[in-house]
Design an enzyme around this catalytic site. Sequence first.
Site, short mmCIF file in Angstrom:
data_model
loop_
_atom_site.label_atom_id
_atom_site.label_comp_id
_atom_site.label_asym_id
_atom_site.label_seq_id
_atom_site.Cartn_x
_atom_site.Cartn_y
_atom_site.Cartn_z
N ASP A 68 21.85 35.27 40.26
CA ASP A 68 20.63 35.94 40.71
C ASP A 68 19.88 35.11 41.74
O ASP A 68 19.12 35.64 42.55
CB ASP A 68 19.69 36.20 39.53
CG ASP A 68 20.23 37.24 38.56
OD1 ASP A 68 21.16 37.97 38.93
OD2 ASP A 68 19.72 37.30 37.43
N GLU A 126 27.92 49.27 38.58
CA GLU A 126 28.74 48.07 38.60
C GLU A 126 29.93 48.27 37.67
O GLU A 126 29.76 48.64 36.51
CB GLU A 126 27.91 46.86 38.15
CG GLU A 126 26.73 46.56 39.09
CD GLU A 126 25.80 45.49 38.57
OE1 GLU A 126 25.12 44.85 39.39
OE2 GLU A 126 25.74 45.30 37.32
N TYR A 175 24.74 47.57 35.82
CA TYR A 175 23.61 48.34 36.31
C TYR A 175 24.08 49.66 36.92
O TYR A 175 25.17 49.75 37.50
CB TYR A 175 22.86 47.54 37.38
CG TYR A 175 22.06 46.37 36.88
CD1 TYR A 175 22.36 45.74 35.67
CD2 TYR A 175 21.01 45.86 37.63
CE1 TYR A 175 21.62 44.65 35.24
CE2 TYR A 175 20.27 44.77 37.19
CZ TYR A 175 20.58 44.17 35.99
OH TYR A 175 19.85 43.10 35.56
#
Length: 383
Positions: free
Chosen positions: A74, A362, A340
């Site tokens: 991230d 995903e 997601y």
Amino acid sequence: METGSGIFSVFLLLSPCVCVFNPAQINPLVYDEQLLWVSGVQGEVNTFRIPLITFTPTGSLLAFSEARKLSSSDIGAKFIAVRRSTDKGTTWSPTAFVVDDASHPNGLNLGSVVADEETGAVILIYSICFHRYHCSPASTMMVESLDDGLSWSRPRNLSVQLGVKAFAPGPGFGIQKRLPPAKGRLVVCGHGTIEGDGVFCILSDDHGQSWYNGAALKSIPYNQPKRAQDFNPDECQPVELPDGSIMINVRNQYMYHCRCRIVVRSLDGGLTLPVEEMFFDDRLVDPAVAAGALQKDGVLYFTNPANDKHRVNLTLKWSLTNGLSWENKAVQIWEGPSGYSCITSLDSGSVEDEKYIYAIYEKGRENYWETISFVKIHLFGGR
């Protein structure tokens, strides 16, 4: 807190649309699927994550993702990647990059996309320096397209209007209110850092020229470290219900009360989120992930990895009662690793467009971040 049905009796209001198809006939079928991005094989990008999808006001389909340059983390430098389709997902443009944060140590994080039906603009809200890793302060950023997603404005820092805070929009789509109260308002909801987490909404009443802070549902304990079973609402997706209220479907980060989704509702156009309008939907089993939600023709659709521990088994569910109950049927989109997701549809009024919803998610065989896949779903194709 209890899930008493009285709180949500208003959800039973029917959609004002006149639909050709009977919602009771819904039997979805995955009509088409394409991989839009594959991690690890495209130039300067290591991993594609955080997929968003929307139709523009003129009917083009835009898919976005975080193109993470160095790793799947991230944290780190990224692009915002976009692909565009003018034939409802049959063919797609090559990948273009909307934003490039160069070599930023804690780069951008997607994000919410919102289409303004009145101006034709497509607005993308994202954050930068969200984790404050070798940088400060965090900023809420905006770019917009006035030509159907072909070109994008220079990034604009909204922190001057909103104040300096760590706010991660979505991920998913923002909404433009179609019904009172606050018809025409743009509403983008997201979350904070883990310590200062919760659902937070930002609002615009002038088509994105200016923004202000709206509703908040804060974590407990707020601005303190969290542990298992703390109340920690996180990533979220708002939808407008047929009565004009805004329902927000929320990631339950630390599994407070259940391994399921938190649902909360705003009755005033995103200004407040009363705790009396919150409940835990134990029919939506969830491993703590960003999920997709969409309201179309009086039916509420929901996608997530339907598993209480692992990000596997991406599943489509639907409700004929605006989320008060869910149909016993469900459609498995992918049995393997899946993360997601985001859903959209084209509300043109045509019979053809009533038949379909479109999802992006995903998808992988070993890990869910291996690819980002697009699916076109025929709502009545399994009959």
